[in-house]
Structures are given as structure tokens and as C-alpha cells.
Write an enzyme that holds these catalytic residues in place. Structure first.
Site, mmCIF file in Angstrom:
data_model
loop_
_atom_site.group_PDB
_atom_site.id
_atom_site.type_symbol
_atom_site.label_atom_id
_atom_site.label_comp_id
_atom_site.label_asym_id
_atom_site.label_seq_id
_atom_site.Cartn_x
_atom_site.Cartn_y
_atom_site.Cartn_z
ATOM 1 N N LYS A 8 -7.485 11.592 -1.078
ATOM 2 C CA LYS A 8 -8.704 11.010 -1.640
ATOM 3 C C LYS A 8 -9.824 12.048 -1.534
ATOM 4 C CE LYS A 8 -9.463 6.691 -0.319
ATOM 5 N NZ LYS A 8 -10.041 5.501 0.378
ATOM 6 N N ARG A 39 0.273 -3.724 6.480
ATOM 7 C CA ARG A 39 1.106 -2.525 6.655
ATOM 8 C C ARG A 39 2.503 -2.713 6.066
ATOM 9 N NH1 ARG A 39 -1.183 1.209 10.062
ATOM 10 N NH2 ARG A 39 -2.554 0.433 11.696
ATOM 11 N N GLU A 52 0.779 12.547 7.329
ATOM 12 C CA GLU A 52 -0.302 11.560 7.365
ATOM 13 C C GLU A 52 -0.181 10.625 6.176
ATOM 14 O OE1 GLU A 52 -2.244 9.707 8.852
ATOM 15 O OE2 GLU A 52 -4.114 10.765 9.260
ATOM 16 N N ASP A 53 -0.663 9.403 6.340
ATOM 17 C CA ASP A 53 -0.628 8.452 5.231
ATOM 18 C C ASP A 53 -1.678 8.787 4.177
ATOM 19 O OD1 ASP A 53 -2.775 7.723 6.875
ATOM 20 O OD2 ASP A 53 -2.281 5.585 6.910
ATOM 21 N N LYS A 73 -0.751 4.833 13.192
ATOM 22 C CA LYS A 73 0.416 4.056 12.843
ATOM 23 C C LYS A 73 0.744 4.206 11.360
ATOM 24 C CE LYS A 73 -0.821 0.418 16.112
ATOM 25 N NZ LYS A 73 -1.270 -0.977 16.215
ATOM 26 N N GLY A 74 -0.257 4.576 10.593
ATOM 27 C CA GLY A 74 -0.151 4.540 9.136
ATOM 28 C C GLY A 74 0.953 5.355 8.516
ATOM 29 N N ASP A 117 -8.429 11.528 3.775
ATOM 30 C CA ASP A 117 -9.652 10.898 3.303
ATOM 31 C C ASP A 117 -10.825 11.838 3.592
ATOM 32 O OD1 ASP A 117 -11.625 9.034 2.604
ATOM 33 O OD2 ASP A 117 -10.888 7.469 3.914
ATOM 34 N N PHE A 174 -10.224 1.405 -1.315
ATOM 35 C CA PHE A 174 -9.598 1.111 -0.033
ATOM 36 C C PHE A 174 -8.193 0.590 -0.315
ATOM 37 C CE2 PHE A 174 -8.544 -0.938 3.911
ATOM 38 C CZ PHE A 174 -9.035 -0.018 4.831
ATOM 39 N N VAL A 175 -7.193 1.274 0.250
ATOM 40 C CA VAL A 175 -5.799 0.930 -0.045
ATOM 41 C C VAL A 175 -5.069 0.467 1.205
ATOM 42 C CG1 VAL A 175 -5.598 2.407 -2.075
ATOM 43 C CG2 VAL A 175 -5.114 3.351 0.180
#
Length: 179
Positions: free
Chosen positions: A132, A166, A100-101, A44-45, A104, A153-154
Site C-alpha cells: 500500500k 483473519r 509480511e502480510d 500474526k497477519g 503499509d 482497510f483490508v
């Protein structure tokens, strides 16, 4: 844990995000001038980032979504990627940008990249709002990067903690409240 158990510190403001998304759209539009692209958002990001990116493009673009799960409840990846929603249309022979958001560990995007390459797109590129690199477990780099960040963590701008935050217009660092 409730939302009052955490502090939010703005990392990137709504204006900074808008400026960077516009710059990414200019680059993508230039790279694919006079061509059609398919944006594939990772749910969902990436939904908010992809919406803003799509509106800023000056080229012909359609979009689709793929759903994956790699996080359980909370902030730690399970390391296992599973598809929860597949594409609605074929990407064979098409210019595809996977949106993608946050890049990582690279586990999710490496999995999706392999999966989409089996469908033989003309081009497959990756756009991520946040990168990241300090957390990378897979040797993966994105073609289009909004911001490179440290290991925090964001949340916000589509990214969540346990489905919360969100809707924040800014990207914020989430930290526990001091006791």
C-alpha cells in the site's frame, strides 16, 4: 463495535491469491535455486500467507516467526514498534526472507529490517502479500509483492480488524455499514 457494523467487499478472491502466491514462489525458488532460505513470518497477519508460500516453494526452506506490535485496538498504527516474540534461531550468514502480510507505512518492516541486518544474514529480502505505497512513511520497497492496493482497510487471509476476520479465505475491504 460488532461485525454487523461493517460491510465486506471482496478485493482478491481465494483463487486470485493462490495464483499470485504460486507465482511469487516460482520467482523466489528461481532466485535462490540450489540454496537454503529461512522464511521469517511477521505474526500474526503473515502466518497464512507464509504457510501457503512455503508449501509452494521448490527449494529447501525453513521458517521462524517474529512477533511485533504496532497497532492498538482498531485500524490505526500507533507508530511505535515493539517486539513481542523474537526469533528462535540465528539468521547470521543465512538467506532470509522476511514475510509480511501488508507493507503499509513501512515502520514495522523498516524496524525489523534494521534489527535483522545487525545479525548479518547473507541476504535479507522482503516478501509482502500486499503493498500500500500511498501510506508509506519510510522509503522502503519489498523485493517480492503479491498485489499493490489503494488505501483501503483490508481483512481476511490472516489480516484482521480487532482480531476478527483473519480466517476469511478472500482479502476483503472493510467499510462501516451505512447508517
Amino acid at each position: 463495535m460488532s461485525t454487523s457494523d461493517f460491510q465486506l467487499k471482496v478485493l482478491f478472491s481465494q483463487a486470485q491469491i493462490a495464483e499470485r502466491v504460486a507465482a511469487l514462489a516460482i520467482t523466489i525458488s528461481r532466485d535462490f535455486a540450489n540454496e537454503h532460505i529461512v522464511l521469517i513470518g511477521v505474526l500474526k497477519g503473515a502466518a497464512i500467507f507464509m504457510s501457503d508460500l512455503a508449501r509452494a516453494l521448490t527449494i529447501d526452506a525453513t521458517f521462524d516467526f517474529v512477533g511485533v506490535a504496532s497497532y492498538g485496538k482498531g485500524s490505526n498504527s500507533t507508530g511505535e514498534v515493539r517486539v513481542t516474540k523474537d526469533l528462535d534461531e540465528s539468521v547470521s550468514g543465512k538467506n532470509v526472507i522476511l514475510v509480511e502480510d501488508i507493507l503499509d507505512t513501512g515502520l514495522t518492516l523498516t524496524y525489523l529490517r534494521r534489527m535483522f541486518l545487525l545479525h548479518e544474514p547473507k541476504v535479507l529480502r522482503i516478501a509482502t502479500l500486499l503493498d500500500k505505497p500511498s501510506r508509506r512513511l519510510e522509503p522502503l520497497t519489498a523485493d517480492y509483492v503479491g498485489f499493490t492496493i489503494d488505501d483501503n482497510f483490508v481483512v481476511g487471509y490472516g489480516m484482521d480488524f480487532d482480531e476478527r476476520y483473519r480466517n476469511l479465505p478472500d482479502i476483503c475491504i472493510l467499510t462501516p455499514q451505512p447508517k
